[in-house]
Design a protein around this motif. Structure first.
Motif, short mmCIF file in Angstrom:
data_model
loop_
_atom_site.label_atom_id
_atom_site.label_comp_id
_atom_site.label_asym_id
_atom_site.label_seq_id
_atom_site.Cartn_x
_atom_site.Cartn_y
_atom_site.Cartn_z
N ASP A 193 -4.23 -4.72 12.63
CA ASP A 193 -4.02 -4.09 14.05
C ASP A 193 -5.12 -4.97 14.44
N ASP A 194 -6.25 -4.81 14.81
CA ASP A 194 -7.83 -5.79 14.91
C ASP A 194 -8.14 -5.77 14.08
N GLY A 195 -8.48 -5.42 13.27
CA GLY A 195 -8.91 -5.41 12.08
C GLY A 195 -8.56 -7.34 11.59
N VAL A 196 -7.41 -7.28 12.10
CA VAL A 196 -6.96 -9.07 11.47
C VAL A 196 -8.22 -10.22 12.47
N ILE A 249 -6.88 -10.39 -0.47
CA ILE A 249 -6.53 -10.28 0.85
C ILE A 249 -5.38 -9.92 1.73
N LEU A 250 -4.77 -9.77 1.99
CA LEU A 250 -3.45 -9.24 3.15
C LEU A 250 -3.78 -9.51 4.04
N ILE A 251 -2.92 -10.18 5.38
CA ILE A 251 -2.98 -9.41 6.81
C ILE A 251 -1.64 -9.80 7.34
N VAL A 252 -1.76 -9.09 7.97
CA VAL A 252 -0.47 -8.42 8.61
C VAL A 252 -0.03 -9.56 9.74
N ASP A 253 0.71 -10.12 9.21
CA ASP A 253 1.09 -11.19 9.98
C ASP A 253 1.49 -11.53 11.66
N GLU A 254 2.41 -10.18 11.48
CA GLU A 254 2.79 -10.50 13.34
C GLU A 254 1.62 -9.70 14.27
N HIS A 255 0.43 -9.36 13.02
CA HIS A 255 -0.27 -8.79 14.21
C HIS A 255 -1.46 -9.99 14.22
N LEU A 256 -1.28 -11.00 13.07
CA LEU A 256 -2.42 -11.99 13.59
C LEU A 256 -1.70 -12.79 14.75
N GLN A 257 -0.44 -12.67 14.36
CA GLN A 257 0.38 -14.06 15.62
C GLN A 257 0.51 -12.88 17.49
N ALA A 258 0.28 -12.44 17.57
CA ALA A 258 0.40 -11.58 18.23
C ALA A 258 -0.90 -11.58 18.84
N LYS A 279 -4.25 -19.40 4.31
CA LYS A 279 -3.64 -19.11 3.27
C LYS A 279 -2.28 -18.49 3.75
N ALA A 280 -1.17 -19.52 3.27
CA ALA A 280 -0.32 -18.82 4.17
C ALA A 280 0.07 -17.50 3.07
N ASP A 281 -0.35 -17.56 1.76
CA ASP A 281 0.27 -16.41 0.49
C ASP A 281 -0.36 -14.99 0.59
N SER A 282 -1.29 -14.93 1.84
CA SER A 282 -2.14 -13.50 2.03
C SER A 282 -1.48 -12.93 2.95
N LEU A 283 -0.96 -13.82 3.93
CA LEU A 283 0.61 -13.46 5.22
C LEU A 283 1.15 -12.01 4.50
N LEU A 284 1.56 -11.29 5.49
CA LEU A 284 2.24 -9.97 4.79
C LEU A 284 2.93 -9.41 6.15
N PRO A 285 4.10 -9.80 5.60
CA PRO A 285 4.79 -9.50 7.01
C PRO A 285 5.13 -7.80 7.46
N PHE A 286 5.51 -7.67 8.51
CA PHE A 286 5.50 -5.85 9.00
C PHE A 286 6.08 -5.28 8.04
N ALA A 287 7.18 -5.71 8.00
CA ALA A 287 7.81 -4.38 7.18
C ALA A 287 7.34 -4.13 5.72
N GLN A 288 6.52 -4.44 5.15
CA GLN A 288 6.43 -4.92 4.23
C GLN A 288 5.39 -3.70 4.17
N ILE A 289 4.67 -3.60 4.76
CA ILE A 289 3.65 -2.64 4.71
C ILE A 289 3.44 -1.38 4.01
N ALA A 290 4.39 -0.67 4.43
CA ALA A 290 4.91 0.56 4.05
C ALA A 290 5.12 0.47 2.16
#
Lengths: 118, 94
Positions: free
Chosen positions: B32-35, B53-62, B69-80
């Motif tokens: 969310d806004d943590g990005v 450190i992981l950052i939700v990809d879709e939340h960044l793009q939104a 650093k691409a390897d820090s990007l986490l797809p939304f689907a993998q949060i769970a």
């Protein structure tokens, strides 16, 4: 593995309902034999000083903190750095509060299975 | 412990609390806004303290933010999946 709960308080007493809700939760957990340990950091340290929030018309829920030991809530930790930042002395409205430096606080917090932050 | 940071670094200064509570075997997930942290000076605190450190990809793009650093990007689907793996989480929100 038995559960142990830490509650972190980081808001000042009159900043919304965070402090009161946190205290309510602590008392509820205590009454169900799940007494949490309480950590006060940041503005949360303002919850432990002698004060009179009722003057603002708010309910003086801080008085209820005197009942914490009655609910077996005896482990109360305060962040030394936060006190320093706010120029607060080491005397509190509650007795046997443990003042911890950052590393000690982190190590203490790591012992709990669940951590809630208010 | 996994720190789930959902609040913006600009709305409230939690930098001191972050340094207090994040130990160097903790991980951080920005959602969310943590990005917004990854484009703030306070990000340095997280980078210095946290292990991963992981950052939700879709939340960044939104929010129109890119992160190098691409390897820090986490797809939304993998949060769970990340949450299930971590044995303990601490949520930071307003």
């Amino acid at each position: 593995m038995n559960k142990s709960i830490a509650i972190i308080n980081s808001k000042a007493p009159l900043n919304g309902a965070h402090a009161k809700e946190s205290l309510d939760l602590a008392l509820i957990l205590g009454s169900f034999e799940q007494a949490p340990s309480l950590f006060f950091i940041g503005d949360g340290v303002w919850q432990l000083t002698e004060q009179n929030i009722a003057m603002t018309g708010a309910k003086d829920f801080l008085k209820t903190m005197q009942a914490l030991s009655f609910y077996d809530i005896e482990n109360i930790y305060v962040c030394e750095h936060s006190l320093y930042q706010r120029n607060l002395p080491n005397n509190f409205a509650l007795d046997d509060v443990t003042v911890l430096n950052r590393t000690a606080l982190q190590n203490q917090l790591a012992k709990f299975t669940s951590v809630l932050k208010f | 412990m996994l720190h789930l940071i959902r609040q913006s670094p600009y709305q409230q200064d939690i930098s001191s609390e972050l340094s207090t509570l994040i130990s160097n075997d903790d991980d951080v997930l920005l959602i969310d806004d943590g990005v917004y942290f990854c484009q703030s000076l306070h990000f340095a605190i997280i980078q210095e303290k946290a292990k991963n450190i992981l950052i939700v990809d879709e939340h960044l793009q939104a929010r129109g933010i890119t992160f190098e650093k691409a390897d820090s990007l986490l797809p939304f689907a993998q949060i769970a999946e990340i949450l299930v793996q971590s044995e303990k989480t601490l949520t930071w929100q307003l």
